[in-house]
Write an enzyme that holds these catalytic residues in place. Structure first.
Site: not given
Length: 539
Positions: A2, A8, A10, A12, A50, A255, A273, A399
């Site tokens: 990474e 990992s 968040a 959003c 990488v 993405d 996501a 309902y």
């Protein structure tokens, strides 16, 4: 491997760390390299990149960002999940320390640090998509003056124009200045090398202590392209139903990878996501076992909070559906999110897009203060299974007056679509230009006095049968009420008596937004009908 310092996290939730709704950086971290090492024996290496793939030797070349050291790492299966990067225009001063993007934890920590140390007063946000809207919300809550610059004529341009009105109203009522139909041209810096003025393509100059670039994202495909992997027509890495690239030992997800759109069946790039997570599950299972379920098609179902409202979509907009070759039609309804007699009923605006030839549901959009997510998810499920407006109309939904109505808003959207498709109540779009045709407003006299479209004629619905001789029989009559329900009744009455009558989708509430007529004839602000569900009162 990474590139950033976290795994990992968040994504959003990043904007909400700025104004303290997410109180600590640790809350953004879903897991850490230490945790996955201890529990799963996964060797997660952060702050490493990488830089090359040798497919013949099945090795990747890795660079440690702290010291520049490089080494090789062998693989049996390789999964690429490099994501997408914010679009940063190649203009001067774009790297100034008060210009920000929002992609990872480091980005948002830097922005929060700047807020605390410099106490900026004015922020300019370039871009009116999801990130731009969320940043407008959090920066206003943080006490800044906010201006949003958006090149399209409306924020959240993925929605059709009939859905933009509530978003614009919510932004402006919360103090966000909107510069629409205008793009970014320059970032002008002062002697301290910070941007102090944003110049738009039209020449407008906006003062700024802080700039957020939320123009969009591009998939990170450079590594894959350099390795000779196939890049698809949508501009992302081409993959098969198991997320495999053109090299069967290399997978791509998220993405950076193409998906199959659930309506068109064509490849697309949908950086959201949900699809990314599901694709990761498929790739991981297939890489480990050599078999898995195939990846599901993606509808682009999404939602965003904008101060007190939510806005979202699933499937195709009407304009996108027509571009894709469908005989796309739509219904627009504005019911309440639960029974109107129960307290706190809130109006929700739903646009349902369908194929007129087959009745197949192609997409939906919704905007409102409550119940938006529920309705989008219901319609997304119908689309997933190839359902029609008739299927949607027949759904048996939970309902109770606190949660919905015996006829749910999605039922209403389907009923109206059925009426239109069957020719029972023909309808036209709400973009009515003053002077075009004959516009009949069937609201009450009081409603009409509070505001009306120029040139429209008022005959209240309950007087219509007695006053038909006042109406032309040689012209089409566009019928207008507050939100469309009384218009349906009026159209049925008129057509039964031989008139060429059509209903205006969304009624006056939407038509006045589209026409730009937002003031009374006396020049004073118009009092709109409150967002209640009592159709006898409001329509």
């Amino acid at each position: 491997i990474e590139k950033s310092g976290h795994i990992s996290f968040a994504n959003c939730g990043l904007p909400y760390y700025l104004d303290g709704r997410i109180p600590s950086q640790e809350k953004l971290l879903l897991t850490t390299p230490q945790q996955v090492a201890e529990r799963f024996r996964i060797d997660a290496r952060v702050n490493q990149e990488v830089i090359a793939i040798d497919r013949a030797r099945k090795v990747v070349r890795v660079r440690e960002l702290a010291n520049g050291r490089e080494y090789e790492l062998a693989y049996d299966k390789l999964i690429l999940a490099p994501g997408a990067s914010p679009i940063v225009p190649p203009i001067a001063n774009v790297s100034a320390k008060n210009v920000f993007v929002v992609r990872n934890v480091e980005d948002i920590v830097r922005a929060r640090g700047y807020l605390k140390s410099h106490e900026p007063r004015r922020a300019v946000i370039v871009g009116g998509g999801y990130i731009g809207l969320e940043m407008a919300d959090v920066l206003r809550h943080a006490g800044l003056e906010v201006t949003m610059v958006e090149k399209s004529p409306r924020p959240m341009a993925l929605l059709d124009e009939e859905m933009a009105g509530p978003i614009i109203e919510e932004l402006q009522s919360n103090g966000v200045e909107l510069v629409l139909g205008d793009g970014l041209a320059e970032l002008q810096a002062s002697d301290d090398q910070q941007v102090r003025q944003v110049v738009t393509e039209s020449g407008k100059k906006l003062s700024a202590d802080m700039v957020v670039l939320a123009i969009g994202v591009r998939p990170n495909v450079e590594l894959a392209r350099a390795a000779g992997l196939e890049i698809g027509a949508a501009g992302a890495i081409r993959v098969d139903e198991y997320q495999r690239t053109s090299d069967r030992d290399i997978y791509a997800v998220g993405d950076a990878a193409e998906v199959i759109h659930g309506v068109t069946g064509k490849t697309a790039r949908i950086p959201l996501a949900g699809g990314a997570n599901r694709g990761g599950r498929i790739a991981g299972e297939h890489a480990a076992k050599g078999r898995s379920e195939s990846a599901g098609r993606v509808l682009g179902t999404s939602i965003v909070q904008i101060f007190g409202i939510a806005a979202g979509l699933t499937g195709l907009s009407e304009s996108a559906a027509r571009s894709a070759g469908f005989d796309a039609h739509s219904s627009i309804v504005l019911p309440s999110h639960h029974a109107g007699y129960y307290p706190d009923a809130q109006q929700i605006r739903i646009k349902l897009v369908y194929d007129d030839a087959t009745g197949r549901v192609l997409g939906a959009q919704a905007v409102g203060r409550a119940g938006v997510d529920k309705r989008l998810d219901i319609i997304a499920t119908v689309i997933h299974f190839g359902g029609t407006i008739d299927d949607l109309a027949r759904l048996d939904l939970a309902y109770s007056p606190q949660y919905g109505s015996a006829k749910d808003p999605v039922h209403y959207a389907a009923f109206v679509a059925q009426n239109q498709r069957e020719g029972l109540t023909p309808a036209i779009g709400p973009r009515l230009v003053p002077g075009d045709g004959y516009v009949l407003d069937v609201r009450s006299r009081d409603e009409f006095a509070r505001g009306a479209l120029a040139g429209s004629v008022n005959i209240p619905l309950d007087e219509l049968r007695q006053r038909m001789e006042e109406l032309p029989r040689d012209r089409q009559i566009a019928v207008l009420c507050q939100v469309g329900q009384r218009g349906h009744t009026a159209v049925r009455i008129l057509r039964q008596h031989g008139f060429d009558a059509v209903n205006v989708k969304g009624g006056y509430r939407v038509a006045r937004e589209m026409s730009g007529q937002d003031r009374r004839r006396d020049g004073k602000d118009r009092q709109l009908c409150p967002a209640v569900a009592d159709s006898a009162r409001c329509g």
